[in-house]
Design a protein around this motif. Structure first.
Motif, PDB file in Angstrom:
ATOM      1  N   GLN A   1       0.896  -1.297   0.144  1.00  0.00           N
ATOM      2  CA  GLN A   1      -0.180  -0.010   0.011  1.00  0.00           C
ATOM      3  C   GLN A   1       0.773   1.266  -0.080  1.00  0.00           C
ATOM      4  O   GLN A   1       0.576   2.233  -0.718  1.00  0.00           O
ATOM      5  N   LEU A   2       1.814   1.406   0.878  1.00  0.00           N
ATOM      6  CA  LEU A   2       2.533   2.748   0.966  1.00  0.00           C
ATOM      7  C   LEU A   2       3.136   3.049  -0.295  1.00  0.00           C
ATOM      8  O   LEU A   2       3.306   4.248  -0.418  1.00  0.00           O
ATOM      9  N   PRO A   3       3.905   2.494  -0.983  1.00  0.00           N
ATOM     10  CA  PRO A   3       4.720   2.994  -2.221  1.00  0.00           C
ATOM     11  C   PRO A   3       3.670   3.780  -3.284  1.00  0.00           C
ATOM     12  O   PRO A   3       3.927   4.673  -3.662  1.00  0.00           O
ATOM     13  N   GLY A   4       2.404   2.948  -3.138  1.00  0.00           N
ATOM     14  CA  GLY A   4       1.427   3.753  -4.158  1.00  0.00           C
ATOM     15  C   GLY A   4       1.115   5.154  -3.863  1.00  0.00           C
ATOM     16  O   GLY A   4       0.731   5.994  -4.216  1.00  0.00           O
ATOM     17  N   ILE A   5       0.911   5.134  -2.337  1.00  0.00           N
ATOM     18  CA  ILE A   5       0.584   6.525  -1.555  1.00  0.00           C
ATOM     19  C   ILE A   5       1.603   7.542  -1.332  1.00  0.00           C
ATOM     20  O   ILE A   5       1.361   8.699  -2.075  1.00  0.00           O
ATOM     21  N   LEU A   6       2.780   7.037  -1.351  1.00  0.00           N
ATOM     22  CA  LEU A   6       4.056   7.837  -0.995  1.00  0.00           C
ATOM     23  C   LEU A   6       4.841   8.364  -2.316  1.00  0.00           C
ATOM     24  O   LEU A   6       5.567   9.323  -2.113  1.00  0.00           O
ATOM     25  N   HIS A   7       4.485   7.673  -3.507  1.00  0.00           N
ATOM     26  CA  HIS A   7       5.095   7.969  -4.622  1.00  0.00           C
ATOM     27  C   HIS A   7       4.750   9.444  -5.017  1.00  0.00           C
ATOM     28  O   HIS A   7       3.696   9.981  -4.828  1.00  0.00           O
ATOM     29  N   PRO A   8       5.738  10.199  -5.390  1.00  0.00           N
ATOM     30  CA  PRO A   8       5.478  11.613  -5.753  1.00  0.00           C
ATOM     31  C   PRO A   8       4.381  11.740  -6.698  1.00  0.00           C
ATOM     32  O   PRO A   8       3.567  13.015  -6.631  1.00  0.00           O
ATOM     33  N   ALA A   9       4.051  10.996  -7.769  1.00  0.00           N
ATOM     34  CA  ALA A   9       2.965  11.188  -8.594  1.00  0.00           C
ATOM     35  C   ALA A   9       1.736  10.632  -8.240  1.00  0.00           C
ATOM     36  O   ALA A   9       0.764  10.537  -8.803  1.00  0.00           O
ATOM     37  N   SER A  10       1.476  10.168  -6.990  1.00  0.00           N
ATOM     38  CA  SER A  10       0.297   9.763  -6.428  1.00  0.00           C
ATOM     39  C   SER A  10      -0.850  10.295  -6.212  1.00  0.00           C
ATOM     40  O   SER A  10      -1.989  10.046  -6.398  1.00  0.00           O
ATOM     41  N   GLY A  11      -0.701  11.464  -6.170  1.00  0.00           N
ATOM     42  CA  GLY A  11      -1.994  12.623  -5.998  1.00  0.00           C
ATOM     43  C   GLY A  11      -2.517  12.578  -4.546  1.00  0.00           C
ATOM     44  O   GLY A  11      -3.257  13.417  -4.492  1.00  0.00           O
ATOM     45  N   ALA A  12      -1.917  11.694  -3.702  1.00  0.00           N
ATOM     46  CA  ALA A  12      -2.329  11.917  -2.439  1.00  0.00           C
ATOM     47  C   ALA A  12      -1.671  13.382  -1.700  1.00  0.00           C
ATOM     48  O   ALA A  12      -0.592  13.761  -2.091  1.00  0.00           O
ATOM     49  N   PRO A  13      -2.406  13.845  -0.998  1.00  0.00           N
ATOM     50  CA  PRO A  13      -1.959  15.100  -0.338  1.00  0.00           C
ATOM     51  C   PRO A  13      -0.896  14.934   0.521  1.00  0.00           C
ATOM     52  O   PRO A  13      -0.533  13.814   1.040  1.00  0.00           O
ATOM     53  N   GLU A  14      -0.083  16.097   0.372  1.00  0.00           N
ATOM     54  CA  GLU A  14       1.438  15.794   1.392  1.00  0.00           C
ATOM     55  C   GLU A  14       0.971  15.532   2.899  1.00  0.00           C
ATOM     56  O   GLU A  14       1.789  15.007   3.578  1.00  0.00           O
ATOM     57  N   TRP A  15      -0.281  16.031   3.414  1.00  0.00           N
ATOM     58  CA  TRP A  15      -0.409  15.926   4.882  1.00  0.00           C
ATOM     59  C   TRP A  15      -1.070  14.324   4.845  1.00  0.00           C
ATOM     60  O   TRP A  15      -0.790  13.791   5.973  1.00  0.00           O
ATOM     61  N   GLY A  16      -1.488  13.911   4.074  1.00  0.00           N
ATOM     62  CA  GLY A  16      -1.768  12.401   3.822  1.00  0.00           C
ATOM     63  C   GLY A  16      -0.636  11.622   3.960  1.00  0.00           C
ATOM     64  O   GLY A  16      -0.603  10.599   4.791  1.00  0.00           O
ATOM     65  N   LYS A  17       0.371  11.995   3.103  1.00  0.00           N
ATOM     66  CA  LYS A  17       1.599  11.119   3.049  1.00  0.00           C
ATOM     67  C   LYS A  17       2.382  11.241   4.334  1.00  0.00           C
ATOM     68  O   LYS A  17       2.851  10.244   4.790  1.00  0.00           O
ATOM     69  N   ALA A  18       2.250  12.574   4.874  1.00  0.00           N
ATOM     70  CA  ALA A  18       3.093  12.647   6.215  1.00  0.00           C
ATOM     71  C   ALA A  18       2.283  11.898   7.362  1.00  0.00           C
ATOM     72  O   ALA A  18       3.077  11.099   7.949  1.00  0.00           O
ATOM     73  N   GLY A  19       1.086  11.843   7.375  1.00  0.00           N
ATOM     74  CA  GLY A  19       0.373  11.021   8.217  1.00  0.00           C
ATOM     75  C   GLY A  19       0.365   9.338   8.083  1.00  0.00           C
ATOM     76  O   GLY A  19       0.536   8.853   9.305  1.00  0.00           O
ATOM     77  N   CYS A  20       0.479   8.882   6.895  1.00  0.00           N
ATOM     78  CA  CYS A  20       0.964   7.505   6.666  1.00  0.00           C
ATOM     79  C   CYS A  20       2.365   7.239   7.116  1.00  0.00           C
ATOM     80  O   CYS A  20       2.426   6.298   7.758  1.00  0.00           O
ATOM     81  N   ARG A  21       3.263   8.152   6.976  1.00  0.00           N
ATOM     82  CA  ARG A  21       4.499   8.007   7.319  1.00  0.00           C
ATOM     83  C   ARG A  21       4.629   7.762   8.785  1.00  0.00           C
ATOM     84  O   ARG A  21       5.425   7.147   9.587  1.00  0.00           O
ATOM     85  N   ALA A  22       3.945   8.822   9.548  1.00  0.00           N
ATOM     86  CA  ALA A  22       3.843   8.886  10.951  1.00  0.00           C
ATOM     87  C   ALA A  22       3.171   7.533  11.537  1.00  0.00           C
ATOM     88  O   ALA A  22       3.732   7.079  12.631  1.00  0.00           O
TER      89      ALA A  22
END
Length: 153
Positions: free
Chosen positions: A111-132
């Protein structure tokens, strides 16, 4: 829950053996003889295989809900870990096999690579939340931090 009930998911219903290969998403393949779909060991094996993608989706849904609700990882990870423990126990009673830490590792890969990929379209706050949440779940698994005694993944 109302939608699930309306669709019949919460009521007893027949599940034809021929639908069983859909649960593991084709990973298990089809047995040579369709009649083998009635064999308990084959059914158990397909259910175990199907549990892996289902559990990674569950973890993704839990993290997404927590991030969207604004729940800090330090607050929400322990609850997510507990839900994963219960779900894993349903798959492998007695925790003899699948563990929440296994689900987290599968989630990182599936799951994470698709979300964290720069071209994923996920907002930065969402990426940061997933990483956290990933970091907090990892900390709980290792036994670090103030909440490790309550919710080790």
């Amino acid at each position: 829950m109302a939608v699930a009930d309306e669709l019949g998911y919460l009521r007893d219903h027949e599940v034809p053996a021929a639908s069983l290969p859909l649960w593991p998403e084709g990973i298990a393949g089809l047995p040579d003889l369709v009649e083998r779909l009635e064999e308990p060991e084959l059914v158990r094996g397909m259910c175990r295989i199907g549990a892996d993608p289902q559990l990674t989706r569950l973890l993704q849904a839990l993290v997404t809900a927590a991030v969207a609700a604004g729940t800090e990882a330090g607050e929400g990870a322990a609850g997510i870990a507990e839900i994963l423990r219960v779900a894993c126990d349903l798959v492998e009673p007695g925790c003899s096999g699948l563990a929440p830490a296994d689900v987290q590792r599968m989630w990182r890969v599936a799951q994470l690579p698709g979300i964290l990929h720069p071209a994923s379209g996920a907002p930065e706050w969402g990426k940061a939340g997933c990483r956290a949440y990933d970091a907090e779940l990892e900390r709980l698994r290792r036994g670090d931090g103030p909440r490790a005694d309550r919710a080790c993944v």
